[in-house]
Design a protein around this motif. Structure first.
Motif, PDB file in Angstrom:
ATOM      1  N   PRO A  80       0.835  -1.212   0.000  1.00 22.20           N
ATOM      2  CA  PRO A  80       0.000   0.000   0.000  1.00 22.20           C
ATOM      3  C   PRO A  80       0.864   1.255   0.000  1.00 22.20           C
ATOM      4  O   PRO A  80       1.762   1.402   0.827  1.00 22.20           O
ATOM      5  N   ASP A  82       0.919   5.659  -1.651  1.00 26.09           N
ATOM      6  CA  ASP A  82       0.198   6.741  -2.323  1.00 26.09           C
ATOM      7  C   ASP A  82       1.000   7.368  -3.457  1.00 26.09           C
ATOM      8  O   ASP A  82       0.439   7.744  -4.489  1.00 26.09           O
ATOM      9  N   PRO A 223      -4.467   5.066  -1.106  1.00 30.67           N
ATOM     10  CA  PRO A 223      -5.491   5.222  -0.067  1.00 30.67           C
ATOM     11  C   PRO A 223      -5.807   6.686   0.218  1.00 30.67           C
ATOM     12  O   PRO A 223      -6.912   7.017   0.631  1.00 30.67           O
TER      13      PRO A 223
END
Length: 252
Positions: A80, A82, A223
């Motif tokens: 994960p 960005d 996210p």
């Protein structure tokens, strides 16, 4: 009788006020924007992290540095994040081909320098000197951008290197030179600039043939996509350009 009737109402009012006070005193949850960045961006992104957090109270910028190829593989494997800032376009292409990158934009360029300690124990003065017998040389592994640039300049120059080690990122190369574990290493201009108290850089003309473009993108599965876009805007904006230039990068 009337006083008894008012008692439940007063109790309810006190409870409500206490609850409101408790909510007011509770800090809002912090938001986190995760940035994966090439190791050569360590110093400049560290400064931009502080700027971004100062401008965005309640936001934490989480920076993770490494070799661009390793970071790209982490993204492809589902890590994960960005924002991704790579040290060359080839590693960004790995993420783009997997359908995970937005619209990468080049925000800086960098090129190689020979790093030696101030006393230059190997008496290095050129790229060809790095091929001398007995010289302890460290370079980046070929799959990472600084290693790919090293392979290109030496191939074009017809110089065959015999490094004692191939490191996973450019900071590892620099660290071995600083620690005295190597006579010389091939790093970036910006790495020499970051440790100018410990090493000096030797320019060589062949480096111009292997300049690295640094692309940055908001990842498609970010996210915190809105914060990610704002961080990219900071990097590509005036403040980012000034920080990059001060660190030794060239900006488009």
């Amino acid at each position: 009788m009337r006083a008894r009737a008012l008692l439940p109402t007063l109790v309810a009012l006190v409870v409500a006020v206490a609850a409101c006070g408790s909510d007011a005193g509770r800090a809002a949850p912090r938001r986190t924007v995760t940035v994966l960045a090439a190791a050569s961006l360590t110093e400049v992104f560290g400064r931009l992290e502080q700027r971004f957090e100062a401008d965005h109270p309640g936001v934490d910028v989480r920076l993770s540095y490494g070799g661009s190829s390793d970071l790209a593989q982490q993204i492809v494997n589902g890590a994960p994040a960005d924002v991704f800032a790579a040290a060359n376009t080839a590693t960004m292409d790995t993420v783009a081909k997997a359908g995970l990158a937005g619209k990468p934009q080049v925000f800086a360029t960098n090129e190689l320098r020979i790093a030696v300690r101030e006393d230059n124990p190997g008496k290095v003065g050129s790229l060809a000197d790095l091929a001398r017998d007995g010289l302890v040389l460290v370079v980046c592994a070929p799959q990472v951008p600084c290693g790919a640039a090293t392979a290109k300049v030496t191939r074009d120059a017809g110089v065959r290197l015999r490094p004692s080690s191939e490191e996973p990122d450019v900071k590892s190369v620099l660290g071995k030179v600083v620690a005295g574990e190597a006579d010389a290493g091939l790093v970036y201009v910006t790495d020499v600039h970051a440790r100018k108290d410990k090493v000096r850089g030797i320019a060589f003309p062949e480096a111009a043939n292997a300049r690295n473009d640094y692309p940055i993108t908001v990842l498609d599965r970010a996210p915190e996509a809105d914060l990610a876009r704002q961080f990219v805007e900071l990097v590509r904006g005036q403040a980012g350009r000034e920080a990059l230039t001060a660190a030794g990068f060239q900006v488009p």
